[in-house]
Design a protein around this motif. Structure first.
Motif, PDB file in Angstrom:
ATOM      1  N   VAL A 193       0.840  -1.205   0.000  1.00 19.05           N
ATOM      2  CA  VAL A 193       0.000   0.000   0.000  1.00 19.05           C
ATOM      3  C   VAL A 193       0.874   1.254   0.000  1.00 19.05           C
ATOM      4  O   VAL A 193       0.636   2.192  -0.774  1.00 19.05           O
ATOM      5  N   PHE A 194       1.894   1.266   0.829  1.00 20.25           N
ATOM      6  CA  PHE A 194       2.777   2.432   0.889  1.00 20.25           C
ATOM      7  C   PHE A 194       3.538   2.626  -0.418  1.00 20.25           C
ATOM      8  O   PHE A 194       3.713   3.761  -0.878  1.00 20.25           O
ATOM      9  N   ILE A 195       3.999   1.543  -1.021  1.00 20.46           N
ATOM     10  CA  ILE A 195       4.697   1.655  -2.306  1.00 20.46           C
ATOM     11  C   ILE A 195       3.762   2.255  -3.355  1.00 20.46           C
ATOM     12  O   ILE A 195       4.145   3.166  -4.091  1.00 20.46           O
ATOM     13  N   ALA A 196       2.531   1.752  -3.411  1.00 13.81           N
ATOM     14  CA  ALA A 196       1.564   2.292  -4.374  1.00 13.81           C
ATOM     15  C   ALA A 196       1.285   3.763  -4.092  1.00 13.81           C
ATOM     16  O   ALA A 196       1.246   4.593  -5.016  1.00 13.81           O
ATOM     17  N   HIS A 197       1.106   4.090  -2.830  1.00 12.79           N
ATOM     18  CA  HIS A 197       0.811   5.473  -2.454  1.00 12.79           C
ATOM     19  C   HIS A 197       1.978   6.405  -2.821  1.00 12.79           C
ATOM     20  O   HIS A 197       1.775   7.469  -3.413  1.00 12.79           O
ATOM     21  N   LEU A 198       3.195   5.997  -2.465  1.00 12.02           N
ATOM     22  CA  LEU A 198       4.367   6.832  -2.734  1.00 12.02           C
ATOM     23  C   LEU A 198       4.663   6.947  -4.226  1.00 12.02           C
ATOM     24  O   LEU A 198       5.249   7.938  -4.673  1.00 12.02           O
ATOM     25  N   ALA A 199       4.247   5.947  -4.996  1.00 11.05           N
ATOM     26  CA  ALA A 199       4.444   5.995  -6.446  1.00 11.05           C
ATOM     27  C   ALA A 199       3.420   6.895  -7.119  1.00 11.05           C
ATOM     28  O   ALA A 199       3.559   7.218  -8.296  1.00 11.05           O
ATOM     29  N   GLY A 200       2.380   7.265  -6.374  1.00 13.42           N
ATOM     30  CA  GLY A 200       1.378   8.162  -6.929  1.00 13.42           C
ATOM     31  C   GLY A 200       0.154   7.475  -7.511  1.00 13.42           C
ATOM     32  O   GLY A 200      -0.593   8.083  -8.278  1.00 13.42           O
ATOM     33  N   VAL A 201      -0.074   6.220  -7.133  1.00 12.08           N
ATOM     34  CA  VAL A 201      -1.284   5.529  -7.594  1.00 12.08           C
ATOM     35  C   VAL A 201      -2.484   6.222  -6.966  1.00 12.08           C
ATOM     36  O   VAL A 201      -2.531   6.398  -5.739  1.00 12.08           O
ATOM     37  N   PRO A 202      -3.459   6.637  -7.782  1.00 11.43           N
ATOM     38  CA  PRO A 202      -4.642   7.308  -7.218  1.00 11.43           C
ATOM     39  C   PRO A 202      -5.396   6.404  -6.236  1.00 11.43           C
ATOM     40  O   PRO A 202      -5.473   5.187  -6.425  1.00 11.43           O
ATOM     41  N   LEU A 242      -5.030 -15.435  -3.375  1.00 11.92           N
ATOM     42  CA  LEU A 242      -5.800 -14.261  -3.772  1.00 11.92           C
ATOM     43  C   LEU A 242      -5.242 -12.996  -3.106  1.00 11.92           C
ATOM     44  O   LEU A 242      -5.141 -11.942  -3.741  1.00 11.92           O
ATOM     45  N   GLY A 243      -4.862 -13.109  -1.858  1.00 12.06           N
ATOM     46  CA  GLY A 243      -4.248 -11.978  -1.152  1.00 12.06           C
ATOM     47  C   GLY A 243      -2.905 -11.598  -1.749  1.00 12.06           C
ATOM     48  O   GLY A 243      -2.578 -10.407  -1.874  1.00 12.06           O
ATOM     49  N   VAL A 244      -2.126 -12.595  -2.145  1.00 11.32           N
ATOM     50  CA  VAL A 244      -0.835 -12.332  -2.794  1.00 11.32           C
ATOM     51  C   VAL A 244      -1.065 -11.614  -4.129  1.00 11.32           C
ATOM     52  O   VAL A 244      -0.339 -10.676  -4.482  1.00 11.32           O
ATOM     53  N   VAL A 245      -2.088 -12.045  -4.858  1.00 15.21           N
ATOM     54  CA  VAL A 245      -2.436 -11.398  -6.128  1.00 15.21           C
ATOM     55  C   VAL A 245      -2.802  -9.928  -5.883  1.00 15.21           C
ATOM     56  O   VAL A 245      -2.390  -9.040  -6.644  1.00 15.21           O
ATOM     57  N   ALA A 246      -3.567  -9.654  -4.830  1.00 14.14           N
ATOM     58  CA  ALA A 246      -3.943  -8.274  -4.513  1.00 14.14           C
ATOM     59  C   ALA A 246      -2.700  -7.421  -4.238  1.00 14.14           C
ATOM     60  O   ALA A 246      -2.604  -6.279  -4.702  1.00 14.14           O
ATOM     61  N   CYS A 247      -1.737  -7.982  -3.521  1.00 10.81           N
ATOM     62  CA  CYS A 247      -0.490  -7.253  -3.248  1.00 10.81           C
ATOM     63  C   CYS A 247       0.282  -7.020  -4.549  1.00 10.81           C
ATOM     64  O   CYS A 247       0.808  -5.926  -4.780  1.00 10.81           O
ATOM     65  N   GLY A 248       0.341  -8.040  -5.372  1.00 14.43           N
ATOM     66  CA  GLY A 248       1.013  -7.901  -6.663  1.00 14.43           C
ATOM     67  C   GLY A 248       0.345  -6.845  -7.540  1.00 14.43           C
ATOM     68  O   GLY A 248       1.018  -6.104  -8.263  1.00 14.43           O
ATOM     69  N   TRP A 249      -0.963  -6.784  -7.468  1.00 21.03           N
ATOM     70  CA  TRP A 249      -1.740  -5.795  -8.224  1.00 21.03           C
ATOM     71  C   TRP A 249      -1.347  -4.375  -7.791  1.00 21.03           C
ATOM     72  O   TRP A 249      -1.151  -3.486  -8.623  1.00 21.03           O
ATOM     73  N   LEU A 250      -1.216  -4.165  -6.487  1.00 18.83           N
ATOM     74  CA  LEU A 250      -0.796  -2.858  -5.986  1.00 18.83           C
ATOM     75  C   LEU A 250       0.600  -2.494  -6.497  1.00 18.83           C
ATOM     76  O   LEU A 250       0.845  -1.362  -6.928  1.00 18.83           O
ATOM     77  N   ILE A 251       1.505  -3.450  -6.470  1.00 12.26           N
ATOM     78  CA  ILE A 251       2.869  -3.208  -6.932  1.00 12.26           C
ATOM     79  C   ILE A 251       2.878  -2.916  -8.436  1.00 12.26           C
ATOM     80  O   ILE A 251       3.570  -2.012  -8.906  1.00 12.26           O
ATOM     81  N   LYS A 252       2.101  -3.690  -9.186  1.00 14.65           N
ATOM     82  CA  LYS A 252       2.016  -3.477 -10.635  1.00 14.65           C
ATOM     83  C   LYS A 252       1.515  -2.066 -10.944  1.00 14.65           C
ATOM     84  O   LYS A 252       2.037  -1.386 -11.837  1.00 14.65           O
ATOM     85  N   MET A 253       0.507  -1.614 -10.207  1.00 15.91           N
ATOM     86  CA  MET A 253      -0.005  -0.261 -10.420  1.00 15.91           C
ATOM     87  C   MET A 253       1.076   0.778 -10.107  1.00 15.91           C
ATOM     88  O   MET A 253       1.186   1.781 -10.805  1.00 15.91           O
ATOM     89  N   ALA A 254       1.875   0.511  -9.075  1.00 12.66           N
ATOM     90  CA  ALA A 254       2.945   1.448  -8.715  1.00 12.66           C
ATOM     91  C   ALA A 254       3.999   1.519  -9.821  1.00 12.66           C
ATOM     92  O   ALA A 254       4.492   2.601 -10.142  1.00 12.66           O
ATOM     93  N   VAL A 255       4.300   0.391 -10.416  1.00  8.89           N
ATOM     94  CA  VAL A 255       5.292   0.347 -11.487  1.00  8.89           C
ATOM     95  C   VAL A 255       4.778   1.057 -12.736  1.00  8.89           C
ATOM     96  O   VAL A 255       5.531   1.699 -13.460  1.00  8.89           O
ATOM     97  N   MET A 256       3.467   0.954 -12.980  1.00  4.33           N
ATOM     98  CA  MET A 256       2.872   1.500 -14.208  1.00  4.33           C
ATOM     99  C   MET A 256       2.619   3.006 -14.144  1.00  4.33           C
ATOM    100  O   MET A 256       2.297   3.604 -15.159  1.00  4.33           O
ATOM    101  N   VAL A 257       2.745   3.616 -12.973  1.00  5.66           N
ATOM    102  CA  VAL A 257       2.479   5.065 -12.859  1.00  5.66           C
ATOM    103  C   VAL A 257       3.581   5.857 -13.527  1.00  5.66           C
ATOM    104  O   VAL A 257       4.704   5.606 -13.507  1.00  5.66           O
TER     105      VAL A 257
END
Length: 130
Positions: free
Chosen positions: A70-79, A115-130
């Motif tokens: 969550v913090f990685i996604a937030h700091l990367a600027g994921v809305p 499923l929880g691991v996938v959710a975490c991966g999804w957050l990281i993927k969004m952070a990378v794509m910003v």
């Protein structure tokens, strides 16, 4: 506060509730709660009580991984509105995981953990794509 950060807080509260339930079940099944050596007493528990305690221990580990994502996604600027869905998915997966653990549904427990691991991966993927 964003939905993802609220999700972290909810998971922490759920884990403390599990701690209370585990302590109550320990006292009920053994007749006492050993406040001086709770870890020693925990190792001697069996059945549902042991599974409640184990699900709580796993919860602390999972919360840490999720919070970092969550913090990685937030700091990367994921809305916030984009990170909400994977955060909610993680919360639901943890609730199902706890139930699967307590009721000894091992194959399902593995599936919802994934499923929880996938959710975490999804957050990281969004952070990378910003």
């Amino acid at each position: 506060m964003t939905p993802a950060f609220w999700s972290i807080l909810i998971l922490i509260i759920v884990n403390y509730a599990l701690a209370g339930l585990g302590s109550w079940l320990t006292k009920r099944s053994t007749g006492h709660f050993d406040i001086n050596h709770p870890r020693v007493q925990e190792r001697e528990l069996t059945g549902t009580v042991a599974r409640v305690k184990a699900s709580q221990a796993n919860g602390w580990e999972a919360i840490l991984v999720f919070a970092i994502c969550v913090f990685i996604a937030h700091l990367a600027g994921v809305p916030a509105h984009q990170s909400a869905l994977p955060a909610y998915l993680f919360v639901v997966s943890r609730a199902l995981y706890i139930l699967c653990y307590i009721f000894k549904l091992s194959p399902w427990r593995t599936i919802v953990f994934t499923l929880g691991v996938v959710a975490c991966g999804w957050l990281i993927k969004m952070a990378v794509m910003v």
